[in-house]
Scaffold this motif. Structure first.
Motif, PDB file in Angstrom:
ATOM      1  N   TRP A   1       0.859  -1.177   0.000  1.00  0.00           N
ATOM      2  CA  TRP A   1       0.000   0.000   0.000  1.00  0.00           C
ATOM      3  C   TRP A   1       0.894   1.226   0.000  1.00  0.00           C
ATOM      4  N   PHE A   2       0.626   2.124  -0.928  1.00  0.00           N
ATOM      5  CA  PHE A   2       1.276   3.427  -0.987  1.00  0.00           C
ATOM      6  C   PHE A   2       0.210   4.493  -0.722  1.00  0.00           C
ATOM      7  N   ARG A   3       0.665   5.700  -0.441  1.00  0.00           N
ATOM      8  CA  ARG A   3      -0.264   6.811  -0.331  1.00  0.00           C
ATOM      9  C   ARG A   3       0.390   8.077  -0.870  1.00  0.00           C
ATOM     10  N   GLN A   4      -0.465   8.976  -1.331  1.00  0.00           N
ATOM     11  CA  GLN A   4       0.025  10.244  -1.859  1.00  0.00           C
ATOM     12  C   GLN A   4      -0.879  11.367  -1.402  1.00  0.00           C
ATOM     13  N   ALA A   5      -0.308  12.267  -0.622  1.00  0.00           N
ATOM     14  CA  ALA A   5      -1.027  13.444  -0.154  1.00  0.00           C
ATOM     15  C   ALA A   5      -0.819  14.577  -1.157  1.00  0.00           C
ATOM     16  N   PRO A   6      -1.711  15.556  -1.184  1.00  0.00           N
ATOM     17  CA  PRO A   6      -1.563  16.670  -2.127  1.00  0.00           C
ATOM     18  C   PRO A   6      -0.214  17.358  -1.981  1.00  0.00           C
TER      19      PRO A   6
ATOM     20  N   ARG B   1       4.525  10.118  -3.646  1.00  0.00           N
ATOM     21  CA  ARG B   1       3.894   8.871  -3.219  1.00  0.00           C
ATOM     22  C   ARG B   1       4.877   8.118  -2.315  1.00  0.00           C
ATOM     23  N   GLU B   2       4.367   7.643  -1.186  1.00  0.00           N
ATOM     24  CA  GLU B   2       5.231   6.969  -0.222  1.00  0.00           C
ATOM     25  C   GLU B   2       4.677   5.602   0.144  1.00  0.00           C
ATOM     26  N   GLY B   3       5.565   4.682   0.468  1.00  0.00           N
ATOM     27  CA  GLY B   3       5.152   3.358   0.889  1.00  0.00           C
ATOM     28  C   GLY B   3       4.612   3.392   2.312  1.00  0.00           C
TER      29      GLY B   3
ATOM     30  N   SER C   1      10.795  -8.124  -6.440  1.00  0.00           N
ATOM     31  CA  SER C   1      11.039  -8.954  -5.262  1.00  0.00           C
ATOM     32  C   SER C   1       9.724  -9.461  -4.679  1.00  0.00           C
ATOM     33  N   ARG C   2       9.748 -10.670  -4.139  1.00  0.00           N
ATOM     34  CA  ARG C   2       8.551 -11.243  -3.512  1.00  0.00           C
ATOM     35  C   ARG C   2       8.525 -11.022  -2.005  1.00  0.00           C
ATOM     36  N   PHE C   3       9.484 -10.257  -1.469  1.00  0.00           N
ATOM     37  CA  PHE C   3       9.628 -10.173  -0.020  1.00  0.00           C
ATOM     38  C   PHE C   3       9.500  -8.737   0.496  1.00  0.00           C
ATOM     39  N   CYS C   4       9.205  -8.626   1.795  1.00  0.00           N
ATOM     40  CA  CYS C   4       9.035  -7.326   2.445  1.00  0.00           C
ATOM     41  C   CYS C   4       9.913  -7.297   3.685  1.00  0.00           C
ATOM     42  N   HIS C   5      11.161  -6.877   3.557  1.00  0.00           N
ATOM     43  CA  HIS C   5      12.072  -6.958   4.688  1.00  0.00           C
ATOM     44  C   HIS C   5      12.619  -5.616   5.138  1.00  0.00           C
ATOM     45  N   SER C   6      12.466  -4.576   4.311  1.00  0.00           N
ATOM     46  CA  SER C   6      13.057  -3.294   4.675  1.00  0.00           C
ATOM     47  C   SER C   6      12.411  -2.186   3.863  1.00  0.00           C
ATOM     48  N   ALA C   7      12.893  -0.981   4.099  1.00  0.00           N
ATOM     49  CA  ALA C   7      12.365   0.175   3.377  1.00  0.00           C
ATOM     50  C   ALA C   7      12.601   0.063   1.878  1.00  0.00           C
ATOM     51  N   SER C   8      13.528  -0.771   1.477  1.00  0.00           N
ATOM     52  CA  SER C   8      13.747  -0.976   0.035  1.00  0.00           C
ATOM     53  C   SER C   8      12.525  -1.607  -0.612  1.00  0.00           C
ATOM     54  N   SER C   9      11.652  -2.191   0.209  1.00  0.00           N
ATOM     55  CA  SER C   9      10.404  -2.754  -0.308  1.00  0.00           C
ATOM     56  C   SER C   9       9.493  -1.675  -0.874  1.00  0.00           C
ATOM     57  N   PHE C  10       9.780  -0.412  -0.565  1.00  0.00           N
ATOM     58  CA  PHE C  10       8.930   0.693  -0.994  1.00  0.00           C
ATOM     59  C   PHE C  10       9.495   1.430  -2.220  1.00  0.00           C
ATOM     60  N   THR C  11      10.409   0.817  -2.931  1.00  0.00           N
ATOM     61  CA  THR C  11      10.982   1.449  -4.110  1.00  0.00           C
ATOM     62  C   THR C  11       9.954   1.445  -5.232  1.00  0.00           C
ATOM     63  N   ARG C  12       9.418   2.613  -5.541  1.00  0.00           N
ATOM     64  CA  ARG C  12       8.271   2.690  -6.441  1.00  0.00           C
ATOM     65  C   ARG C  12       8.549   2.133  -7.832  1.00  0.00           C
ATOM     66  N   ARG C  13       9.772   2.294  -8.337  1.00  0.00           N
ATOM     67  CA  ARG C  13      10.062   1.847  -9.704  1.00  0.00           C
ATOM     68  C   ARG C  13       9.985   0.324  -9.827  1.00  0.00           C
ATOM     69  N   ASP C  14       9.960  -0.382  -8.697  1.00  0.00           N
ATOM     70  CA  ASP C  14       9.866  -1.839  -8.727  1.00  0.00           C
ATOM     71  C   ASP C  14       8.423  -2.311  -8.890  1.00  0.00           C
ATOM     72  N   TYR C  15       7.473  -1.371  -8.858  1.00  0.00           N
ATOM     73  CA  TYR C  15       6.070  -1.753  -8.782  1.00  0.00           C
ATOM     74  C   TYR C  15       5.317  -1.555 -10.084  1.00  0.00           C
TER      75      TYR C  15
END
Length: 128
Positions: free
Chosen positions: A35-40, A44-46, A101-115
């Motif tokens: 889940w990401f979110r983007q405020a005005p 966009r942040e993880g 990546s199939r895993f969620c282990h760190s803030a690198s999981s929020f790298t938008r270009r991977d999504y």
């Protein structure tokens, strides 16, 4: 492939919402879903990530202890339970699949270009 987010709305500070991310055309348990979110005016942040590969989850510090991510593989849906909502949680919330990546282990999981497979988003507004 389509991701559809729902469950957003207007809630008072301290309130709760549960967001849903329903997928079609793809099996969610093959991917890490975030889940990401983007405020005005902001990037966009993880917010939170979940992996069915090893049952790992990861949360942004700003939501840790208040938000809970879960997955129902039978329903092909990922949920975000949000409690203790604050005005700063106001944003459009999106779900997406990590194509790298199939895993969620760190803030690198929020790298938008991977999504990919981004949904259209659901608005969450926290206000009195």
């Amino acid at each position: 492939v389509q991701f559809v987010e729902s469950g957003g709305g207007l809630v008072q500070p301290g309130g709760s919402l549960r967001l849903s991310c329903a997928a079609s055309g793809v099996t969610l348990d093959y991917y890490a879903i975030t889940w990401f979110r983007q405020a005005p005016g902001k990037e966009r942040e993880g917010v939170s990530c979940i992996s069915s590969a090893d049952a790992s989850t990861y949360y942004a510090d700003s939501v840790k202890g208040r938000f809970t991510i879960s997955a129902d593989n039978a329903e092909n849906t990922v949920y975000l339970e949000m409690n203790g909502l604050k005005p700063e949680d106001t944003a459009v919330y999106y779900c997406a699949a990590n194509l790298i990546s199939r895993f969620c282990h760190s803030a690198s999981s929020f790298t938008r270009r991977d999504y990919g497979y981004w949904g259209q988003g659901t608005q969450v507004t926290v206000s009195s």
